[in-house]
Design a protein around this motif. Structure first.
Motif, PDB file in Angstrom:
ATOM      1  N   ALA A  80       0.983  -1.318  -0.004  1.00 58.37           N
ATOM      2  CA  ALA A  80      -0.268  -0.020   0.240  1.00 58.37           C
ATOM      3  C   ALA A  80       0.846   1.507   0.008  1.00 58.37           C
ATOM      4  N   LYS A  81       0.650   2.100  -0.824  1.00 63.52           N
ATOM      5  CA  LYS A  81       1.115   2.837  -0.908  1.00 63.52           C
ATOM      6  C   LYS A  81       1.224   4.136  -0.057  1.00 63.52           C
ATOM      7  N   LYS A  82       1.856   5.132   0.610  1.00 63.41           N
ATOM      8  CA  LYS A  82       1.623   6.357   1.957  1.00 63.41           C
ATOM      9  C   LYS A  82       0.305   6.764   1.359  1.00 63.41           C
ATOM     10  N   GLY A  83      -0.497   7.948   2.079  1.00 64.84           N
ATOM     11  CA  GLY A  83      -1.120   8.546   1.688  1.00 64.84           C
ATOM     12  C   GLY A  83      -2.473   8.514   1.980  1.00 64.84           C
ATOM     13  N   TYR A  87      -7.883   3.828   2.296  1.00 64.20           N
ATOM     14  CA  TYR A  87      -7.082   2.080   1.335  1.00 64.20           C
ATOM     15  C   TYR A  87      -6.018   1.427   2.597  1.00 64.20           C
ATOM     16  N   PRO A  88      -5.359   1.507   3.313  1.00 70.41           N
ATOM     17  CA  PRO A  88      -5.271   0.194   4.668  1.00 70.41           C
ATOM     18  C   PRO A  88      -6.239   0.138   5.833  1.00 70.41           C
ATOM     19  N   LEU A 139     -12.557  -0.443   0.400  1.00 68.25           N
ATOM     20  CA  LEU A 139     -12.318  -0.038  -0.870  1.00 68.25           C
ATOM     21  C   LEU A 139     -12.919   0.041  -2.671  1.00 68.25           C
ATOM     22  N   ILE A 140     -13.875   0.093  -2.433  1.00 73.08           N
ATOM     23  CA  ILE A 140     -14.554   0.440  -3.805  1.00 73.08           C
ATOM     24  C   ILE A 140     -14.582   1.948  -3.560  1.00 73.08           C
ATOM     25  N   ILE A 141     -14.868   2.517  -2.462  1.00 69.28           N
ATOM     26  CA  ILE A 141     -14.401   4.226  -2.304  1.00 69.28           C
ATOM     27  C   ILE A 141     -13.002   4.896  -2.760  1.00 69.28           C
ATOM     28  N   TYR A 142     -12.266   4.097  -2.134  1.00 70.90           N
ATOM     29  CA  TYR A 142     -11.111   4.009  -2.954  1.00 70.90           C
ATOM     30  C   TYR A 142     -10.602   3.786  -4.461  1.00 70.90           C
ATOM     31  N   LEU A 143     -10.918   3.200  -4.980  1.00 75.30           N
ATOM     32  CA  LEU A 143     -11.166   2.420  -6.243  1.00 75.30           C
ATOM     33  C   LEU A 143     -11.772   3.438  -7.387  1.00 75.30           C
ATOM     34  N   LEU A 144     -13.301   3.735  -7.081  1.00 70.65           N
ATOM     35  CA  LEU A 144     -13.846   4.424  -7.860  1.00 70.65           C
ATOM     36  C   LEU A 144     -13.302   5.811  -7.809  1.00 70.65           C
TER      37      LEU A 144
END
Length: 150
Positions: A80-83, A87-88, A139-144
């Motif tokens: 996972a990228k920082k920020g 997501y995490p 995760l859906i919110i993050y991806l979308l």
């Protein structure tokens, strides 16, 4: 995984297990106790399958899926990228719910479920299932909406 997420995950797993212990020790198997009349009741059922009892009785399938899911989620957490914290958090909630239900599967060969929505016909579920659901939503919110790579 940041320390705060790890500690939060441990606390949520403990809450899940304590509620399951309370239900199994205080509510007879199959009986129903109103929690919020007309909205939600507590019951004590065991589920040898997944959501909506899918694949009931196939415990070794769930052992395998659980081990694979934990490995994949931990890998994704490490990558996972920082920020974006959503997501995490989503991944940790997935991991937490998976571990909460895995504890039941590995110790009792079934998952204890207790929340019954009275106002609709829906599967009876537990705290670990709620963690998984919110993990997927995050995760859906993050991806979308938030993932800049897609």
């Amino acid at each position: 995984m940041p320390l705060l997420l790890f500690i939060g995950s441990i606390i949520l797993i403990i809450l899940d297990q304590l509620l399951k212990l309370y239900v199994t020790n205080n509510i007879a198997l199959g009986s129903v106790h109103e929690l919020i009349p007309g909205i939600v009741s507590l019951t004590n059922i065991t589920n040898t399958g997944g959501a909506w009892s899918i694949f009931s009785g196939n415990i070794f399938f769930f052992y395998l899926v659980t081990v694979i899911a934990v490995i994949v989620i931990i890998y994704m957490l490490k990558k996972a990228k920082k920020g974006m914290i959503i997501y995490p958090i989503g991944l940790v909630l997935l991991l937490t719910g998976t571990i909460g239900n895995a504890i039941d599967r590995f110790t009792k060969q079934a998952v204890t479920d207790m929340f019954n929505l009275e106002f609709m016909n829906f599967a009876i579920f537990n705290l670990a299932d709620i963690y998984i659901t919110f993990g997927v939503i995050f995760l859906i919110i993050y991806l979308l909406f938030l993932d800049k790579d897609s």
